[in-house]
Design a protein around this motif. Structure first.
Motif, PDB file in Angstrom:
ATOM      1  N   GLU A  76      -4.048   6.277   1.765  1.00  0.00           N
ATOM      2  CA  GLU A  76      -5.129   6.103   0.461  1.00  0.00           C
ATOM      3  C   GLU A  76      -4.555   5.180  -0.428  1.00  0.00           C
ATOM      4  O   GLU A  76      -5.020   5.021  -1.687  1.00  0.00           O
ATOM      5  CB  GLU A  76      -5.000   7.324  -0.218  1.00  0.00           C
ATOM      6  CG  GLU A  76      -5.665   8.615   0.615  1.00  0.00           C
ATOM      7  CD  GLU A  76      -5.638   9.858  -0.083  1.00  0.00           C
ATOM      8  OE1 GLU A  76      -4.876   9.922  -1.191  1.00  0.00           O
ATOM      9  OE2 GLU A  76      -6.277  10.814   0.552  1.00  0.00           O
ATOM     10  N   SER A  77      -3.628   4.059   0.042  1.00  0.00           N
ATOM     11  CA  SER A  77      -3.143   3.179  -0.967  1.00  0.00           C
ATOM     12  C   SER A  77      -4.364   2.395  -1.183  1.00  0.00           C
ATOM     13  O   SER A  77      -5.061   1.818  -0.559  1.00  0.00           O
ATOM     14  CB  SER A  77      -1.993   2.358  -0.137  1.00  0.00           C
ATOM     15  OG  SER A  77      -1.719   1.389  -1.245  1.00  0.00           O
ATOM     16  N   GLN A  78      -4.447   1.878  -2.713  1.00  0.00           N
ATOM     17  CA  GLN A  78      -5.438   0.713  -3.135  1.00  0.00           C
ATOM     18  C   GLN A  78      -5.097  -0.417  -3.079  1.00  0.00           C
ATOM     19  O   GLN A  78      -5.653  -1.416  -3.406  1.00  0.00           O
ATOM     20  CB  GLN A  78      -5.714   1.349  -4.284  1.00  0.00           C
ATOM     21  CG  GLN A  78      -6.438   2.622  -4.401  1.00  0.00           C
ATOM     22  CD  GLN A  78      -6.732   3.148  -5.866  1.00  0.00           C
ATOM     23  OE1 GLN A  78      -6.002   3.277  -6.858  1.00  0.00           O
ATOM     24  NE2 GLN A  78      -7.994   3.183  -6.023  1.00  0.00           N
ATOM     25  N   THR A  79      -3.737  -0.916  -2.573  1.00  0.00           N
ATOM     26  CA  THR A  79      -3.294  -2.383  -2.423  1.00  0.00           C
ATOM     27  C   THR A  79      -2.500  -2.506  -1.276  1.00  0.00           C
ATOM     28  O   THR A  79      -1.780  -1.637  -0.602  1.00  0.00           O
ATOM     29  CB  THR A  79      -2.173  -2.530  -3.557  1.00  0.00           C
ATOM     30  OG1 THR A  79      -1.305  -1.632  -3.601  1.00  0.00           O
ATOM     31  CG2 THR A  79      -3.015  -2.839  -4.940  1.00  0.00           C
ATOM     32  N   TRP A  80      -2.904  -3.681  -0.499  1.00  0.00           N
ATOM     33  CA  TRP A  80      -2.364  -4.080   0.721  1.00  0.00           C
ATOM     34  C   TRP A  80      -2.003  -5.513   0.938  1.00  0.00           C
ATOM     35  O   TRP A  80      -2.666  -6.308   0.321  1.00  0.00           O
ATOM     36  CB  TRP A  80      -3.299  -3.581   1.872  1.00  0.00           C
ATOM     37  CG  TRP A  80      -3.468  -2.267   2.104  1.00  0.00           C
ATOM     38  CD1 TRP A  80      -4.482  -1.394   1.651  1.00  0.00           C
ATOM     39  CD2 TRP A  80      -2.842  -1.395   3.219  1.00  0.00           C
ATOM     40  NE1 TRP A  80      -4.390   0.040   2.052  1.00  0.00           N
ATOM     41  CE2 TRP A  80      -3.522   0.065   3.109  1.00  0.00           C
ATOM     42  CE3 TRP A  80      -1.976  -1.657   4.042  1.00  0.00           C
ATOM     43  CZ2 TRP A  80      -2.864   0.919   3.975  1.00  0.00           C
ATOM     44  CZ3 TRP A  80      -1.478  -0.806   5.077  1.00  0.00           C
ATOM     45  CH2 TRP A  80      -1.900   0.750   4.916  1.00  0.00           C
ATOM     46  N   ILE A  81      -0.933  -5.755   1.673  1.00  0.00           N
ATOM     47  CA  ILE A  81      -0.507  -7.133   2.260  1.00  0.00           C
ATOM     48  C   ILE A  81      -0.927  -6.959   3.528  1.00  0.00           C
ATOM     49  O   ILE A  81      -0.456  -6.219   4.586  1.00  0.00           O
ATOM     50  CB  ILE A  81       0.798  -7.656   1.928  1.00  0.00           C
ATOM     51  CG1 ILE A  81       1.340  -7.422   0.550  1.00  0.00           C
ATOM     52  CG2 ILE A  81       1.237  -8.556   2.367  1.00  0.00           C
ATOM     53  CD1 ILE A  81       2.791  -7.289   0.357  1.00  0.00           C
ATOM     54  N   LEU A  82      -1.784  -7.828   3.919  1.00  0.00           N
ATOM     55  CA  LEU A  82      -2.461  -7.987   5.264  1.00  0.00           C
ATOM     56  C   LEU A  82      -1.972  -9.511   5.647  1.00  0.00           C
ATOM     57  O   LEU A  82      -1.987 -10.836   5.160  1.00  0.00           O
ATOM     58  CB  LEU A  82      -3.751  -8.174   5.425  1.00  0.00           C
ATOM     59  CG  LEU A  82      -4.603  -6.933   4.739  1.00  0.00           C
ATOM     60  CD1 LEU A  82      -6.168  -6.860   4.803  1.00  0.00           C
ATOM     61  CD2 LEU A  82      -4.010  -5.700   5.299  1.00  0.00           C
ATOM     62  N   LEU A  83      -1.235  -9.521   6.888  1.00  0.00           N
ATOM     63  CA  LEU A  83      -0.773 -10.878   7.378  1.00  0.00           C
ATOM     64  C   LEU A  83      -1.643 -11.155   8.504  1.00  0.00           C
ATOM     65  O   LEU A  83      -1.879 -10.543   9.467  1.00  0.00           O
ATOM     66  CB  LEU A  83       0.608 -10.612   7.973  1.00  0.00           C
ATOM     67  CG  LEU A  83       1.760 -10.261   6.821  1.00  0.00           C
ATOM     68  CD1 LEU A  83       3.200  -9.851   7.230  1.00  0.00           C
ATOM     69  CD2 LEU A  83       1.660 -11.276   5.498  1.00  0.00           C
ATOM     70  N   THR A  84      -2.199 -12.520   8.710  1.00  0.00           N
ATOM     71  CA  THR A  84      -3.158 -12.998   9.580  1.00  0.00           C
ATOM     72  C   THR A  84      -2.401 -13.716  10.516  1.00  0.00           C
ATOM     73  O   THR A  84      -2.949 -14.469  11.540  1.00  0.00           O
ATOM     74  CB  THR A  84      -4.059 -13.899   9.074  1.00  0.00           C
ATOM     75  OG1 THR A  84      -3.484 -15.232   8.353  1.00  0.00           O
ATOM     76  CG2 THR A  84      -4.914 -13.199   8.122  1.00  0.00           C
ATOM     77  N   GLY A  85      -0.943 -13.840  10.471  1.00  0.00           N
ATOM     78  CA  GLY A  85      -0.166 -14.445  11.637  1.00  0.00           C
ATOM     79  C   GLY A  85       1.231 -15.142  10.915  1.00  0.00           C
ATOM     80  O   GLY A  85       1.485 -15.029   9.663  1.00  0.00           O
ATOM     81  N   ARG A  86       2.322 -15.240  11.947  1.00  0.00           N
ATOM     82  CA  ARG A  86       3.478 -15.888  11.501  1.00  0.00           C
ATOM     83  C   ARG A  86       3.531 -16.772  10.394  1.00  0.00           C
ATOM     84  O   ARG A  86       4.410 -16.905   9.610  1.00  0.00           O
ATOM     85  CB  ARG A  86       4.004 -16.080  12.641  1.00  0.00           C
ATOM     86  CG  ARG A  86       3.987 -17.240  13.559  1.00  0.00           C
ATOM     87  CD  ARG A  86       4.586 -17.528  14.747  1.00  0.00           C
ATOM     88  NE  ARG A  86       4.253 -18.649  15.579  1.00  0.00           N
ATOM     89  CZ  ARG A  86       4.537 -18.784  16.682  1.00  0.00           C
ATOM     90  NH1 ARG A  86       5.272 -17.924  17.591  1.00  0.00           N
ATOM     91  NH2 ARG A  86       3.907 -19.870  17.447  1.00  0.00           N
ATOM     92  N   GLY A  87       2.601 -17.693  10.492  1.00  0.00           N
ATOM     93  CA  GLY A  87       2.677 -18.773   9.685  1.00  0.00           C
ATOM     94  C   GLY A  87       2.557 -18.268   7.863  1.00  0.00           C
ATOM     95  O   GLY A  87       2.797 -19.308   7.041  1.00  0.00           O
ATOM     96  N   GLY A  88       1.850 -17.201   7.930  1.00  0.00           N
ATOM     97  CA  GLY A  88       1.586 -16.753   6.680  1.00  0.00           C
ATOM     98  C   GLY A  88       2.587 -15.765   6.176  1.00  0.00           C
ATOM     99  O   GLY A  88       2.241 -15.159   5.072  1.00  0.00           O
TER     100      GLY A  88
END
Length: 252
Positions: A76-88
Protein backbone atom coordinates in the motif's frame (compact mmCIF):
# COMPACT_ATOMS: atom_id res chain seq x y z
CA UNK A 1 13.98 11.72 5.26
CA UNK A 2 14.05 8.14 6.48
CA UNK A 3 17.18 8.74 8.56
CA UNK A 4 18.98 11.65 10.13
CA UNK A 5 22.44 10.11 9.81
CA UNK A 6 24.80 12.70 8.39
CA UNK A 7 26.65 9.97 6.50
CA UNK A 8 23.61 9.49 4.27
CA UNK A 9 23.38 13.13 3.26
CA UNK A 10 25.05 14.06 -0.05
CA UNK A 11 27.73 16.76 -0.08
CA UNK A 12 26.43 18.42 -3.26
CA UNK A 13 23.53 20.90 -3.16
CA UNK A 14 22.45 20.51 -6.78
CA UNK A 15 19.27 21.98 -8.19
CA UNK A 16 15.69 20.81 -7.76
CA UNK A 17 13.63 19.25 -10.56
CA UNK A 18 11.60 21.35 -12.97
CA UNK A 19 7.87 20.96 -13.46
CA UNK A 20 7.21 20.13 -17.12
CA UNK A 21 3.47 19.31 -16.92
CA UNK A 22 0.77 19.02 -14.25
CA UNK A 23 1.91 16.30 -11.85
CA UNK A 24 5.18 15.67 -13.70
CA UNK A 25 8.73 16.78 -12.86
CA UNK A 26 12.05 16.28 -14.66
CA UNK A 27 15.33 16.07 -12.75
CA UNK A 28 18.57 17.57 -14.00
CA UNK A 29 20.84 15.21 -15.99
CA UNK A 30 22.84 12.98 -13.70
CA UNK A 31 26.50 12.04 -14.03
CA UNK A 32 25.63 8.99 -11.96
CA UNK A 33 23.54 7.62 -14.85
CA UNK A 34 25.67 8.79 -17.79
CA UNK A 35 23.63 11.96 -18.27
CA UNK A 36 20.28 10.17 -18.15
CA UNK A 37 16.92 11.62 -17.17
CA UNK A 38 14.81 10.76 -14.12
CA UNK A 39 11.17 11.75 -13.64
CA UNK A 40 8.67 12.09 -10.81
CA UNK A 41 5.02 11.44 -11.69
CA UNK A 42 1.92 11.93 -9.58
CA UNK A 43 -0.25 9.00 -10.60
CA UNK A 44 -3.81 8.46 -9.37
CA UNK A 45 -2.84 6.80 -6.12
CA UNK A 46 0.93 7.04 -5.81
CA UNK A 47 4.07 9.04 -6.50
CA UNK A 48 6.48 7.34 -8.90
CA UNK A 49 10.16 8.21 -9.08
CA UNK A 50 11.12 6.75 -12.44
CA UNK A 51 14.87 6.08 -12.45
CA UNK A 52 17.28 7.69 -10.02
CA UNK A 53 18.23 11.36 -10.20
CA UNK A 54 21.54 12.67 -8.92
CA UNK A 55 22.07 12.10 -5.21
CA UNK A 56 21.95 15.75 -4.12
CA UNK A 57 20.51 17.70 -1.20
CA UNK A 58 18.06 19.56 -3.43
CA UNK A 59 16.65 16.34 -4.85
CA UNK A 60 16.38 14.71 -1.43
CA UNK A 61 14.54 17.71 0.02
CA UNK A 62 12.09 17.68 -2.86
CA UNK A 63 11.41 13.94 -2.64
CA UNK A 64 11.26 13.73 1.15
CA UNK A 65 8.78 16.60 1.17
CA UNK A 66 6.26 14.86 -1.08
CA UNK A 67 2.84 14.79 0.66
CA UNK A 68 2.35 11.13 -0.22
CA UNK A 69 5.68 10.13 1.30
CA UNK A 70 5.39 6.98 3.37
CA UNK A 71 8.43 5.00 4.33
CA UNK A 72 8.29 1.22 4.19
CA UNK A 73 7.74 -1.47 1.63
CA UNK A 74 4.12 -2.56 1.96
CA UNK A 75 1.90 -3.11 -1.06
CA UNK A 76 0.00 0.00 0.00
CA UNK A 77 3.03 2.28 -0.17
CA UNK A 78 2.20 5.60 -1.81
CA UNK A 79 5.74 6.22 -3.08
CA UNK A 80 7.88 4.03 -5.32
CA UNK A 81 11.22 4.08 -7.11
CA UNK A 82 10.79 2.36 -10.48
CA UNK A 83 13.93 1.43 -12.42
CA UNK A 84 13.64 1.12 -16.21
CA UNK A 85 17.08 -0.41 -16.76
CA UNK A 86 20.61 -0.56 -15.46
CA UNK A 87 21.46 2.82 -17.00
CA UNK A 88 18.99 4.49 -14.66
CA UNK A 89 20.09 2.87 -11.39
CA UNK A 90 22.46 5.68 -10.43
CA UNK A 91 23.07 5.67 -6.67
CA UNK A 92 19.86 3.83 -5.97
CA UNK A 93 20.99 2.29 -2.70
CA UNK A 94 21.98 5.61 -1.14
CA UNK A 95 18.80 7.30 -2.36
CA UNK A 96 16.61 4.48 -1.07
CA UNK A 97 18.36 4.47 2.30
CA UNK A 98 17.78 8.21 2.69
CA UNK A 99 14.11 8.12 1.63
CA UNK A 100 12.93 4.67 2.70
CA UNK A 101 10.92 4.25 -0.50
CA UNK A 102 10.48 0.73 -1.90
CA UNK A 103 12.20 -0.06 -5.20
CA UNK A 104 10.67 -2.02 -8.08
CA UNK A 105 12.90 -3.51 -10.79
CA UNK A 106 12.59 -6.24 -13.41
CA UNK A 107 13.94 -9.47 -11.92
CA UNK A 108 16.87 -9.77 -14.36
CA UNK A 109 18.58 -6.76 -12.77
CA UNK A 110 17.81 -7.26 -9.08
CA UNK A 111 21.32 -8.68 -8.54
CA UNK A 112 22.74 -5.23 -9.41
CA UNK A 113 21.15 -3.75 -6.28
CA UNK A 114 22.74 -5.44 -3.25
CA UNK A 115 21.72 -3.81 0.00
CA UNK A 116 18.57 -2.18 -1.41
CA UNK A 117 15.71 -2.97 0.97
CA UNK A 118 12.80 -3.10 0.39
CA UNK A 119 13.34 -4.37 -3.15
CA UNK A 120 10.48 -5.78 -5.24
CA UNK A 121 10.76 -7.51 -8.62
CA UNK A 122 8.46 -8.48 -11.48
CA UNK A 123 8.83 -10.84 -14.44
CA UNK A 124 7.03 -10.05 -17.70
CA UNK A 125 4.27 -7.59 -16.76
CA UNK A 126 3.16 -5.89 -13.58
CA UNK A 127 0.27 -3.64 -12.56
CA UNK A 128 1.41 -1.35 -9.76
CA UNK A 129 -1.80 0.70 -9.51
CA UNK A 130 -5.06 0.96 -11.47
CA UNK A 131 -3.41 3.46 -13.82
CA UNK A 132 0.19 2.17 -13.81
CA UNK A 133 1.49 -0.88 -15.70
CA UNK A 134 5.03 -2.09 -16.39
CA UNK A 135 6.26 -4.22 -19.30
CA UNK A 136 9.60 -6.00 -19.58
CA UNK A 137 11.34 -4.76 -22.74
CA UNK A 138 14.82 -6.33 -22.84
CA UNK A 139 17.33 -5.00 -25.34
CA UNK A 140 18.98 -1.85 -24.01
CA UNK A 141 19.80 -3.95 -20.93
CA UNK A 142 18.64 -7.39 -19.78
CA UNK A 143 16.03 -6.00 -17.37
CA UNK A 144 14.90 -2.94 -19.30
CA UNK A 145 11.23 -2.07 -18.90
CA UNK A 146 8.72 0.65 -19.70
CA UNK A 147 6.07 2.26 -17.51
CA UNK A 148 2.66 3.11 -18.96
CA UNK A 149 0.36 5.44 -17.06
CA UNK A 150 -3.20 5.41 -18.37
CA UNK A 151 -6.16 7.65 -17.58
CA UNK A 152 -8.60 6.14 -15.11
CA UNK A 153 -12.19 6.55 -16.28
CA UNK A 154 -10.93 8.60 -19.21
CA UNK A 155 -9.42 11.25 -16.94
CA UNK A 156 -5.71 11.78 -16.25
CA UNK A 157 -2.32 11.13 -17.81
CA UNK A 158 -1.74 8.90 -20.84
CA UNK A 159 2.01 8.62 -21.12
CA UNK A 160 4.84 6.17 -21.56
CA UNK A 161 8.17 6.28 -19.74
CA UNK A 162 10.35 4.33 -22.13
CA UNK A 163 13.67 4.29 -20.28
CA UNK A 164 16.39 3.91 -22.92
CA UNK A 165 14.35 1.76 -25.27
CA UNK A 166 13.91 4.97 -27.28
CA UNK A 167 16.28 7.92 -27.13
CA UNK A 168 16.03 11.49 -28.46
CA UNK A 169 17.59 11.88 -31.90
CA UNK A 170 16.13 15.23 -33.05
CA UNK A 171 13.45 17.74 -32.00
CA UNK A 172 10.23 15.78 -31.30
CA UNK A 173 11.92 12.55 -32.46
CA UNK A 174 12.74 9.37 -30.56
CA UNK A 175 14.24 6.20 -31.99
CA UNK A 176 16.00 3.04 -30.83
CA UNK A 177 19.76 3.24 -31.27
CA UNK A 178 22.17 0.34 -31.58
CA UNK A 179 24.98 1.47 -29.31
CA UNK A 180 28.13 -0.16 -27.98
CA UNK A 181 26.43 -0.75 -24.64
CA UNK A 182 23.27 -2.28 -26.14
CA UNK A 183 22.63 -5.68 -24.56
CA UNK A 184 20.83 -7.28 -27.54
CA UNK A 185 19.71 -5.35 -30.62
CA UNK A 186 17.39 -8.03 -31.98
CA UNK A 187 15.59 -8.36 -28.65
CA UNK A 188 15.28 -4.60 -28.43
CA UNK A 189 13.43 -4.49 -31.74
CA UNK A 190 11.22 -7.41 -30.70
CA UNK A 191 10.48 -5.54 -27.47
CA UNK A 192 9.31 -2.56 -29.51
CA UNK A 193 6.97 -4.77 -31.52
CA UNK A 194 5.58 -6.29 -28.34
CA UNK A 195 5.16 -2.81 -26.85
CA UNK A 196 3.07 -1.72 -29.83
CA UNK A 197 0.77 -4.71 -29.30
CA UNK A 198 0.63 -4.25 -25.51
CA UNK A 199 -0.42 -0.60 -25.49
CA UNK A 200 -4.10 0.31 -25.92
CA UNK A 201 -5.12 1.62 -29.32
CA UNK A 202 -4.20 5.27 -29.74
CA UNK A 203 -1.91 5.28 -26.70
CA UNK A 204 0.28 6.94 -25.50
CA UNK A 205 -0.32 10.64 -25.93
CA UNK A 206 3.30 11.39 -25.00
CA UNK A 207 6.59 9.60 -24.34
CA UNK A 208 9.25 10.48 -21.76
CA UNK A 209 12.73 9.08 -22.36
CA UNK A 210 15.21 8.09 -19.67
CA UNK A 211 18.18 9.03 -21.84
CA UNK A 212 19.77 12.45 -22.22
CA UNK A 213 17.28 14.91 -23.72
CA UNK A 214 19.59 17.44 -25.37
CA UNK A 215 18.64 16.41 -28.92
CA UNK A 216 15.02 17.42 -28.31
CA UNK A 217 16.09 21.09 -28.12
CA UNK A 218 12.84 22.21 -26.51
CA UNK A 219 9.87 20.43 -24.94
CA UNK A 220 11.00 17.48 -22.83
CA UNK A 221 8.00 15.26 -23.64
CA UNK A 222 7.56 13.90 -27.16
CA UNK A 223 3.93 14.29 -28.18
CA UNK A 224 1.92 11.99 -30.48
CA UNK A 225 3.60 8.96 -28.95
CA UNK A 226 1.24 6.41 -30.54
CA UNK A 227 2.04 7.74 -34.02
CA UNK A 228 5.78 7.73 -33.32
CA UNK A 229 5.71 4.08 -32.25
CA UNK A 230 3.49 3.04 -35.14
CA UNK A 231 5.80 4.66 -37.71
CA UNK A 232 9.03 3.02 -36.56
CA UNK A 233 10.39 0.89 -39.41
CA UNK A 234 11.64 -2.11 -37.45
CA UNK A 235 12.79 -3.99 -40.56
CA UNK A 236 15.09 -1.14 -41.57
CA UNK A 237 16.29 -0.72 -38.01
CA UNK A 238 17.30 -4.39 -37.89
CA UNK A 239 20.05 -3.57 -40.41
CA UNK A 240 21.42 -0.64 -38.42
CA UNK A 241 25.10 -1.12 -37.50
CA UNK A 242 26.41 -0.08 -34.07
CA UNK A 243 26.47 3.71 -33.96
CA UNK A 244 24.46 3.78 -37.20
CA UNK A 245 22.04 6.40 -38.57
CA UNK A 246 20.33 8.46 -35.91
CA UNK A 247 17.14 9.12 -37.87
CA UNK A 248 15.91 5.84 -39.40
CA UNK A 249 13.50 6.05 -42.30
CA UNK A 250 9.88 5.77 -41.11
CA UNK A 251 7.28 3.55 -42.71
CA UNK A 252 5.61 5.12 -45.73
Amino acid sequence: MATAEASLLPPEEGRPPQRVAPGLWLFAPSRESQGGSAWLLEAAGTDLLIDCPAFTRANLRFLAGRPRHRAGGSAESQTWILLTGRGGHGRCRRLQQALGWPVLVQEQEAYLLPGVDPLHTFASEHRLAPDVRLLWTPGPSPGACVVHVAPVGGVGQDGLFCGRLLVPVAPARLAPLRQRGTFHWGRQLRSLERLRQWLPSGSPDWIASGAGLGALRGPKLVEKGASLLRNLNLEALALQPPGGPMTPKPLS
